[in-house]
Enzyme design. Sequence first.
Site, mmCIF file in Angstrom:
data_model
loop_
_atom_site.group_PDB
_atom_site.id
_atom_site.type_symbol
_atom_site.label_atom_id
_atom_site.label_comp_id
_atom_site.label_asym_id
_atom_site.label_seq_id
_atom_site.Cartn_x
_atom_site.Cartn_y
_atom_site.Cartn_z
ATOM 1 N N PRO A 1 0.804 -1.224 0.000
ATOM 2 C CA PRO A 1 0.000 0.000 0.000
ATOM 3 C C PRO A 1 0.836 1.273 0.000
ATOM 4 O O PRO A 1 0.287 2.373 -0.102
ATOM 5 C CB PRO A 1 -0.796 -0.117 1.307
ATOM 6 N N ASN B 1 9.731 -5.931 3.679
ATOM 7 C CA ASN B 1 10.079 -7.355 3.729
ATOM 8 C C ASN B 1 9.013 -8.227 4.384
ATOM 9 O O ASN B 1 9.288 -9.373 4.753
ATOM 10 C CB ASN B 1 11.424 -7.562 4.442
ATOM 11 N N GLY C 1 5.724 -2.379 -6.975
ATOM 12 C CA GLY C 1 6.771 -2.080 -7.930
ATOM 13 C C GLY C 1 7.858 -3.130 -7.970
ATOM 14 O O GLY C 1 7.688 -4.260 -7.507
ATOM 15 N N ASP C 2 9.010 -2.737 -8.505
ATOM 16 C CA ASP C 2 10.123 -3.671 -8.643
ATOM 17 C C ASP C 2 10.632 -4.153 -7.287
ATOM 18 O O ASP C 2 11.059 -5.296 -7.151
ATOM 19 C CB ASP C 2 11.269 -2.994 -9.404
ATOM 20 N N THR D 1 8.593 2.898 -11.186
ATOM 21 C CA THR D 1 9.122 2.681 -12.531
ATOM 22 C C THR D 1 8.559 1.430 -13.196
ATOM 23 O O THR D 1 8.379 1.402 -14.396
ATOM 24 C CB THR D 1 10.661 2.554 -12.489
ATOM 25 N N ASP E 1 18.722 -4.058 -7.652
ATOM 26 C CA ASP E 1 17.261 -4.030 -7.804
ATOM 27 C C ASP E 1 16.612 -3.049 -6.830
ATOM 28 O O ASP E 1 15.556 -3.325 -6.251
ATOM 29 C CB ASP E 1 16.656 -5.412 -7.606
#
Length: 482
Positions: free
Chosen positions: A121, A156, A179-180, A224, A470
């Site tokens: 969120p 995490n 996201g990533d 992104t 990452d």
Amino acid sequence: MHHPFKVGFCFPKFLRRDKGESGTSHGVSVSEILAVRELDVDSGTKDDGRWQKMPQKSTEAYPYAFTVSYVERAWQHRWRCSDVTFHCLEGALCQQWVQTIREQLTALTSRPKHLLVYINPYGGKQQGERIYEQKVAPLFTLASISTHVIVTEHANHARDHLRTEAELKKYDGVVCVGGDGMFSEMVHGLVSRTQRDNGVDQNSPEEKLVPCTLRIGIIPAGSTDCICYATVGINDPVTSALHIIVGDAQAMDVCSVHHNNTFLRYSVSLLGYGFYGDVLADSERKRWMGPARYDFSGFKTFLTHHYYEGTVSFLPATDILGTPRDKTRCRAGYHQPLFLLPEYKGGWRVIRGKFLAINAASMSCACPRSPKGLSPAAHLADGTTDLILVRKCSRFNFLRHLLRHTSKYDQFDMTFVEVHRVRRFRFTPRYCQSDSELDLRENGKKLFSQICRDHPACSCSPAYSSWNCDGEILPHAAIEVG
């Protein structure tokens, strides 16, 4: 709407065309049908909250009907859910069609039926929950996919839950809405659990990892959405949800990153030292700015123009067809098992120098701002990564290199840039080449480097950068990647 329609097993006598209707037939593969439902024509048809108004003549001559929901391809890799309604004279024939289509869909074993969904969120513009509830959940319901949804409460959360608590045998796949960074969390959770369950020592760089059998889906809701854009071709939540529903799958390479025989992290997209590491390190101190912090930190890092000395050693992928300078973009990958690399021949190469950036791209790393990505021809599942070395050059030339990411020109066609497709590589910064330990948190030079970062007017260059793995900062500069 209703159309003459064939789904791969249709009966010609059932297809019909009203007067005045165009003669164009409409065909869809069974694999791209999402759902089928019988309609109550007399009541005006209310199904899934959508009303469909039937022509009066159609309802009188053909009083029975059913609707097929299917994937419709739109522009620029975008997918949409569309409906087509069929009318029938006999109720038994209508039910036969519905039953036959449902049996065909049930036979598609690659499709998920039960999914574990994690929603971040806080990522991107903090729209993860809204995106899922409004755009994705209705599609999963339409396709009869049951879900267990967990809204993450801290960093995490998904990783730790997958490592220890999740009952993975209950699900056909896991999905992240974020996201990533969220995707990386789930990769770490699943891969780590798989290695633990199979007795693999993650701290050994020479160990071959056991492939994960559970698939991971990603609904883009980040800043992104590089991973989604590079694999699907667009960062659109509906498109991604439809790919998940029809069971599309794409193998991906996963790099393991070690320092001194100690496992650090896995990487699925970008490992960046120098420029991209500095951008991330600076942006982490400006999280209050939201997504705008990346632009600000990128501009600031460009102005400081720091370079870093060190040694890069790599094992070239000499047995792989194609090069990082191919013109074609790869989204298909290869059909060799994930993580299981073939035997390689040849020796290691060593390059020493001063670098503005050292990047390892396991995929193109494309995103809306950089449609080609850092390495446009990087392959998705061939056991290699594209190692990009940007040597010390003028600020103007470095700007030219960065601008190439958004243009059609060959971004590697510069004297200070070289790229290699590699299976493994190591990096050792200067001043610690004989050192077995480098902990940036305890190294005195780190403090001196930080002072220089915060005061760009200083003419000295810091000794070390940070690795951007990452979107996460690694605690060591000397690493081994394989």
